[in-house]
Each structure stands twice: as structure tokens, then as C-alpha cells.
Design an enzyme around this catalytic site. Structure first.
Site, PDB file in Angstrom:
ATOM      1  N   GLY A  43      42.381  43.348  45.740  1.00 46.10           N
ATOM      2  CA  GLY A  43      43.102  44.059  46.803  1.00 46.10           C
ATOM      3  C   GLY A  43      44.576  44.236  46.483  1.00 46.10           C
ATOM      4  O   GLY A  43      45.154  45.306  46.711  1.00 46.10           O
ATOM      5  N   CYS A  44      45.179  43.208  45.923  1.00 48.77           N
ATOM      6  CA  CYS A  44      46.608  43.262  45.589  1.00 48.77           C
ATOM      7  C   CYS A  44      46.867  44.272  44.481  1.00 48.77           C
ATOM      8  O   CYS A  44      47.871  44.989  44.496  1.00 48.77           O
ATOM      9  CB  CYS A  44      47.113  41.880  45.175  1.00 48.77           C
ATOM     10  SG  CYS A  44      46.874  40.639  46.463  1.00 48.77           S
ATOM     11  N   THR A  45      45.936  44.345  43.528  1.00 44.93           N
ATOM     12  CA  THR A  45      46.070  45.304  42.431  1.00 44.93           C
ATOM     13  C   THR A  45      45.966  46.724  42.975  1.00 44.93           C
ATOM     14  O   THR A  45      46.802  47.578  42.675  1.00 44.93           O
ATOM     15  CB  THR A  45      44.999  45.037  41.353  1.00 44.93           C
ATOM     16  OG1 THR A  45      45.179  43.706  40.860  1.00 44.93           O
ATOM     17  CG2 THR A  45      45.118  46.021  40.205  1.00 44.93           C
TER      18      THR A  45
END
Length: 153
Positions: A43-45
Site C-alpha cells: 500500500g505504501c509503495t
């Protein structure tokens, strides 16, 4: 925890590419701070790539965009290089900023409780006040929503 229309808590943090960023020094331009749990997680990527892909559109409306987590600068540099990120990343290793913004929270995953960063985005207006807050962000469509809010300032 700061709220909409209140002054954004000031900070100075190291940024990818070298140097430091001081929030109060950016007055005069809107600032987008997206807090994310950890470098190189799915998700962060996706979120960091999304902000990178839209960085020119944010720049076109005069906004500065920064990703922020508790990862070290070394991890940020590796993460940015691996994914070709253009969005600058701030490192809050001591956790003061994530606590000041109320995004260091108790999380529950698979029945296990731990502390971590809640995915959240703060839009700070040109006067240094919080214009909008998105909490418990879902990545799809989020970057576009934030860009619309910046354009509406």
C-alpha cells in the site's frame, strides 16, 4: 491531535536528496503531508508511486508534497531508488512528528495489537493552517482526491 483550521505542528526533518525540510519555512504554498506506515510495503509503495506520478500536477498548482514515515533516510533512499519515486520523503525516526499529528496509533492486525502509523494525509494551506485531513486512507483514488482539494484552496 491537530484539527482542520488549526495551525499545523511545525517540524524540521531530513529529506531524501539531502538537507532538511522545515514546515514553517514553506508558508506561502500549500503543503501535502502523507503519512504512511513503512517503506516498500504494497500500500505504501502504491501511494508513494501515485503521488510521484502526480507530482507535476501538484507543482503546477504551487503545492509541495512530502511522504513521511518513521523509516531511516537509508531506507527512504533505497525505497525511492527502487521505485523511481520523485516525491520527497521525510524521515521521522524519533516519532515526534507522527505523534504530534496523531497518526501514531494502536493497530490491530490478525488479532495482534501493536503501535504503528495510520495512513493519513494532511493538507496545509499557504498560511500554515490545516485545510483538510484524510484518516484511514484507502489508496485507490486518494491522490486524485487530494489534488482536487489543493486546487479548491
Amino acid at each position: 491531535m491537530p484539527d482542520v483550521s488549526q495551525p499545523a505542528p511545525d517540524f524540521t526533518l531530513p529529506v531524501t536528496g539531502g538537507g532538511d525540510v522545515t514546515l514553517s519555512a514553506l508558508k506561502g504554498a500549500p503543503v501535502v503531508l502523507f503519512f504512511y506506515p513503512r517503506d516498500d510495503t504494497p500500500g505504501c509503495t502504491k501511494e508513494s508511486i501515485g503521488f510521484s506520478e502526480h507530482l507535476e500536477a501538484f507543482n503546477a498548482v504551487g503545492a509541495k508534497v512530502f511522504g513521511l514515515s518513521r523509516d531511516t533516510m537509508a531506507k527512504h533512499d533505497k525505497f525511492a531508488a527502487k521505485h523511481g519515486l520523485s516525491v520527497p520523503l521525510l524521515s521521522d525516526v524519533d516519532g515526534k512528528v507522527t505523534e504530534d499529528y496523531g497518526v501514531w496509533v494502536e493497530k490491530n492486525m490478525y488479532g495482534k495489537t501493536s503501535m504503528g502509523i495510520e495512513r493519513a494525509t494532511y493538507l496545509i494551506d499557504a498560511t500554515g493552517n490545516i485545510a483538510n485531513i484524510w484518516r484511514k486512507v484507502k489508496v485507490p483514488g486518494h491522490v486524485e482526491e487530494v489534488l482536487e482539494a489543493v486546487r479548491a484552496l
